[in-house]
Scaffold this motif. Structure first.
Motif, PDB file in Angstrom:
ATOM      1  N   VAL A  65       0.791  -1.217   0.124  1.00 17.11           N
ATOM      2  CA  VAL A  65      -0.010   0.031   0.020  1.00 17.11           C
ATOM      3  C   VAL A  65       0.637   1.238   0.041  1.00 17.11           C
ATOM      4  O   VAL A  65       0.620   2.053  -0.614  1.00 17.11           O
ATOM      5  CB  VAL A  65      -0.839   0.021   1.238  1.00 17.11           C
ATOM      6  CG1 VAL A  65      -1.654   1.424   1.461  1.00 17.11           C
ATOM      7  CG2 VAL A  65      -1.874  -1.094   0.878  1.00 17.11           C
ATOM      8  N   GLY A  66       2.015   1.118   0.841  1.00 23.29           N
ATOM      9  CA  GLY A  66       2.863   2.510   0.842  1.00 23.29           C
ATOM     10  C   GLY A  66       3.503   2.661  -0.519  1.00 23.29           C
ATOM     11  O   GLY A  66       3.678   3.772  -0.831  1.00 23.29           O
ATOM     12  N   ALA A  67       3.842   1.585  -1.079  1.00 19.86           N
ATOM     13  CA  ALA A  67       4.614   1.762  -2.348  1.00 19.86           C
ATOM     14  C   ALA A  67       3.855   2.156  -3.544  1.00 19.86           C
ATOM     15  O   ALA A  67       3.976   3.169  -4.113  1.00 19.86           O
ATOM     16  CB  ALA A  67       5.195   0.480  -2.718  1.00 19.86           C
ATOM     17  N   ASN A  68       2.498   1.604  -3.487  1.00 19.16           N
ATOM     18  CA  ASN A  68       1.581   1.906  -4.454  1.00 19.16           C
ATOM     19  C   ASN A  68       0.979   3.336  -4.344  1.00 19.16           C
ATOM     20  O   ASN A  68       0.655   4.184  -5.421  1.00 19.16           O
ATOM     21  CB  ASN A  68       0.500   1.040  -4.433  1.00 19.16           C
ATOM     22  CG  ASN A  68      -0.727   1.251  -5.851  1.00 19.16           C
ATOM     23  OD1 ASN A  68      -0.057   1.056  -6.843  1.00 19.16           O
ATOM     24  ND2 ASN A  68      -1.765   1.476  -5.757  1.00 19.16           N
ATOM     25  N   SER A  69       1.090   3.908  -3.202  1.00 22.25           N
ATOM     26  CA  SER A  69       0.476   5.082  -2.832  1.00 22.25           C
ATOM     27  C   SER A  69       1.759   6.432  -3.206  1.00 22.25           C
ATOM     28  O   SER A  69       1.474   7.521  -3.173  1.00 22.25           O
ATOM     29  CB  SER A  69       0.233   5.539  -1.512  1.00 22.25           C
ATOM     30  OG  SER A  69      -0.692   4.644  -1.346  1.00 22.25           O
ATOM     31  N   THR A  70       2.872   5.910  -3.395  1.00 20.94           N
ATOM     32  CA  THR A  70       4.156   6.775  -3.684  1.00 20.94           C
ATOM     33  C   THR A  70       4.232   7.087  -5.131  1.00 20.94           C
ATOM     34  O   THR A  70       3.741   5.984  -5.867  1.00 20.94           O
ATOM     35  CB  THR A  70       5.476   6.182  -3.070  1.00 20.94           C
ATOM     36  OG1 THR A  70       5.326   5.803  -1.782  1.00 20.94           O
ATOM     37  CG2 THR A  70       6.482   6.888  -3.340  1.00 20.94           C
ATOM     38  N   SER A  77      14.295   1.235  -3.752  1.00 24.75           N
ATOM     39  CA  SER A  77      14.386  -0.073  -4.271  1.00 24.75           C
ATOM     40  C   SER A  77      13.613  -0.998  -3.403  1.00 24.75           C
ATOM     41  O   SER A  77      12.974  -1.859  -4.108  1.00 24.75           O
ATOM     42  CB  SER A  77      15.785  -0.513  -4.068  1.00 24.75           C
ATOM     43  OG  SER A  77      16.208  -0.373  -2.766  1.00 24.75           O
ATOM     44  N   ALA A  78      13.200  -0.687  -2.195  1.00 19.15           N
ATOM     45  CA  ALA A  78      12.380  -1.569  -1.608  1.00 19.15           C
ATOM     46  C   ALA A  78      10.865  -1.556  -1.939  1.00 19.15           C
ATOM     47  O   ALA A  78       9.999  -2.365  -1.964  1.00 19.15           O
ATOM     48  CB  ALA A  78      12.428  -1.200   0.145  1.00 19.15           C
ATOM     49  N   GLN A  79      10.531  -0.221  -2.240  1.00 21.61           N
ATOM     50  CA  GLN A  79       9.214  -0.039  -2.882  1.00 21.61           C
ATOM     51  C   GLN A  79       8.864  -0.539  -3.958  1.00 21.61           C
ATOM     52  O   GLN A  79       7.842  -1.146  -4.429  1.00 21.61           O
ATOM     53  CB  GLN A  79       8.725   1.496  -2.646  1.00 21.61           C
ATOM     54  CG  GLN A  79       8.627   2.059  -1.258  1.00 21.61           C
ATOM     55  CD  GLN A  79       8.423   3.498  -1.369  1.00 21.61           C
ATOM     56  OE1 GLN A  79       8.868   4.100  -2.202  1.00 21.61           O
ATOM     57  NE2 GLN A  79       7.566   4.025  -0.548  1.00 21.61           N
ATOM     58  N   ARG A  80      10.046  -0.602  -4.907  1.00 20.25           N
ATOM     59  CA  ARG A  80       9.890  -1.286  -6.221  1.00 20.25           C
ATOM     60  C   ARG A  80       9.843  -2.865  -6.252  1.00 20.25           C
ATOM     61  O   ARG A  80       8.989  -3.283  -6.964  1.00 20.25           O
ATOM     62  CB  ARG A  80      11.077  -0.808  -7.323  1.00 20.25           C
ATOM     63  CG  ARG A  80      10.810   0.633  -7.648  1.00 20.25           C
ATOM     64  CD  ARG A  80      12.167   1.100  -8.576  1.00 20.25           C
ATOM     65  NE  ARG A  80      13.283   0.820  -8.225  1.00 20.25           N
ATOM     66  CZ  ARG A  80      14.102   1.600  -7.546  1.00 20.25           C
ATOM     67  NH1 ARG A  80      13.549   3.049  -7.564  1.00 20.25           N
ATOM     68  NH2 ARG A  80      15.446   1.645  -7.259  1.00 20.25           N
ATOM     69  N   TRP A  81      10.406  -3.125  -5.144  1.00 17.38           N
ATOM     70  CA  TRP A  81      10.469  -4.680  -5.012  1.00 17.38           C
ATOM     71  C   TRP A  81       9.008  -5.011  -4.427  1.00 17.38           C
ATOM     72  O   TRP A  81       8.559  -6.108  -4.675  1.00 17.38           O
ATOM     73  CB  TRP A  81      11.397  -5.298  -3.982  1.00 17.38           C
ATOM     74  CG  TRP A  81      11.402  -6.503  -3.298  1.00 17.38           C
ATOM     75  CD1 TRP A  81      10.728  -6.835  -2.327  1.00 17.38           C
ATOM     76  CD2 TRP A  81      11.787  -7.523  -4.197  1.00 17.38           C
ATOM     77  NE1 TRP A  81      10.957  -8.229  -2.144  1.00 17.38           N
ATOM     78  CE2 TRP A  81      11.485  -8.807  -3.330  1.00 17.38           C
ATOM     79  CE3 TRP A  81      12.629  -7.645  -5.229  1.00 17.38           C
ATOM     80  CZ2 TRP A  81      12.098  -9.944  -3.709  1.00 17.38           C
ATOM     81  CZ3 TRP A  81      12.906  -9.066  -5.897  1.00 17.38           C
ATOM     82  CH2 TRP A  81      12.530 -10.396  -4.862  1.00 17.38           C
ATOM     83  N   ALA A  82       8.640  -4.177  -3.524  1.00 13.31           N
ATOM     84  CA  ALA A  82       7.195  -4.465  -3.047  1.00 13.31           C
ATOM     85  C   ALA A  82       6.132  -4.742  -4.088  1.00 13.31           C
ATOM     86  O   ALA A  82       4.999  -5.469  -3.850  1.00 13.31           O
ATOM     87  CB  ALA A  82       6.686  -3.631  -2.138  1.00 13.31           C
ATOM     88  N   LEU A  83       6.322  -3.898  -5.221  1.00 11.07           N
ATOM     89  CA  LEU A  83       5.291  -3.998  -6.338  1.00 11.07           C
ATOM     90  C   LEU A  83       5.705  -4.741  -7.423  1.00 11.07           C
ATOM     91  O   LEU A  83       5.043  -4.797  -8.517  1.00 11.07           O
ATOM     92  CB  LEU A  83       4.958  -2.466  -6.658  1.00 11.07           C
ATOM     93  CG  LEU A  83       4.248  -1.523  -5.704  1.00 11.07           C
ATOM     94  CD1 LEU A  83       4.181  -0.159  -6.316  1.00 11.07           C
ATOM     95  CD2 LEU A  83       2.793  -2.073  -5.284  1.00 11.07           C
ATOM     96  N   ALA A  84       6.865  -5.474  -7.391  1.00 14.19           N
ATOM     97  CA  ALA A  84       7.600  -6.102  -8.355  1.00 14.19           C
ATOM     98  C   ALA A  84       6.411  -7.366  -9.213  1.00 14.19           C
ATOM     99  O   ALA A  84       6.273  -7.267 -10.095  1.00 14.19           O
ATOM    100  CB  ALA A  84       8.647  -6.902  -8.118  1.00 14.19           C
ATOM    101  N   LYS A  85       5.976  -8.145  -8.055  1.00 12.87           N
ATOM    102  CA  LYS A  85       4.888  -8.984  -8.740  1.00 12.87           C
ATOM    103  C   LYS A  85       3.829  -8.581  -9.125  1.00 12.87           C
ATOM    104  O   LYS A  85       2.993  -8.778 -10.179  1.00 12.87           O
ATOM    105  CB  LYS A  85       4.564 -10.051  -7.455  1.00 12.87           C
ATOM    106  CG  LYS A  85       3.588 -11.362  -7.795  1.00 12.87           C
ATOM    107  CD  LYS A  85       4.352 -12.029  -8.771  1.00 12.87           C
ATOM    108  CE  LYS A  85       3.816 -13.337  -8.988  1.00 12.87           C
ATOM    109  NZ  LYS A  85       4.531 -14.407  -9.820  1.00 12.87           N
TER     110      LYS A  85
END
Length: 216
Positions: A65-70, A77-85
């Motif tokens: 959720v945090g990555a998608n809201s950014t 890099s951590a946020q990109r990883w969280a959304l990779a799938k």
């Protein structure tokens, strides 16, 4: 509902198949999807199929959720990883001309794994966007076939919360041409439920790709 036009001379087709049944070897919906793709393969010279198993689909969590809201440009890099799938799944949907979603009805709704897949592909700014008039689906011009099986739930009845939800969420993403093919109440109807669904698959594809059927 107006059907998505299919070019009569279409020689290639990109299909995304999503299987949600927990059963593998004796799944009614998997058999229906196999039949559908077999028939399509006979009619479309260049048929490409991407298969996606809903089983094991990751659930949306706090990091997601945090990555998608950014803003995409600001993601670390951590946020990109969280959304990779999710990015991978979204790319599959965006690339497809046709979706084949094969799912049982569990306890009057869709399996949790299929709900998780929807949560991963419903992405603001990618598959839908918010406007001053409300949300707008961005996956337009696609066709979806929803192949459903149930033991006791009658598809389209007051206790069917699976197919109306799927039609709604696909429409929310811009896919408004949705065909539901049901092998429902299998515990009562037995083989006739599966046979009727198989005939429905053949009839629908004959309707949607008649020129290709004649030319093949």
């Amino acid at each position: 509902m107006q059907a998505t036009p299919v070019p009569s001379l279409q020689s290639s087709l990109r299909v995304l198949r999503v299987d949600a049944s927990a059963r593998v070897d004796d799944s009614v919906t998997r058999r229906l999807a196999d039949l559908m793709l077999e028939i399509l393969g006979e009619r479309v010279p260049d048929l490409s199929v991407v298969r996606r198993e809903a089983a094991g689909m990751p659930f949306v969590d706090d990091a997601w959720v945090g990555a998608n809201s950014t803003d995409p440009e600001a993601r670390d890099s951590a946020q990109r990883w969280a959304l990779a799938k999710s990015d991978e799944l979204v790319s599959e949907v965006m690339a497809a001309d046709v979706l084949v979603i094969a799912t049982p009805i569990y306890n009057f709704g869709v399996p949790a794994s299929l709900k998780a897949w929807v949560d991963q592909v419903a992405r603001a700014r990618l598959t839908f966007r918010d406007t001053e008039y409300g949300p707008e689906g961005l996956l337009t011009g696609k066709k979806a076939y929803v192949l459903v099986a149930s033991g006791g739930t009658e598809v389209g009845s007051d206790i069917d919360f699976a197919t109306p939800w799927l039609e709604f969420v696909l429409g929310f993403l811009g896919i408004t041409d949705v065909e539901v093919i049901a092998a429902d109440r299998g515990m009562l109807r037995g083989d006739s439920a599966r046979q009727n669904a198989a005939e429905h698959v053949a009839d629908v594809l004959e309707r949607d790709w008649p020129a290709l059927a004649e030319a093949s």
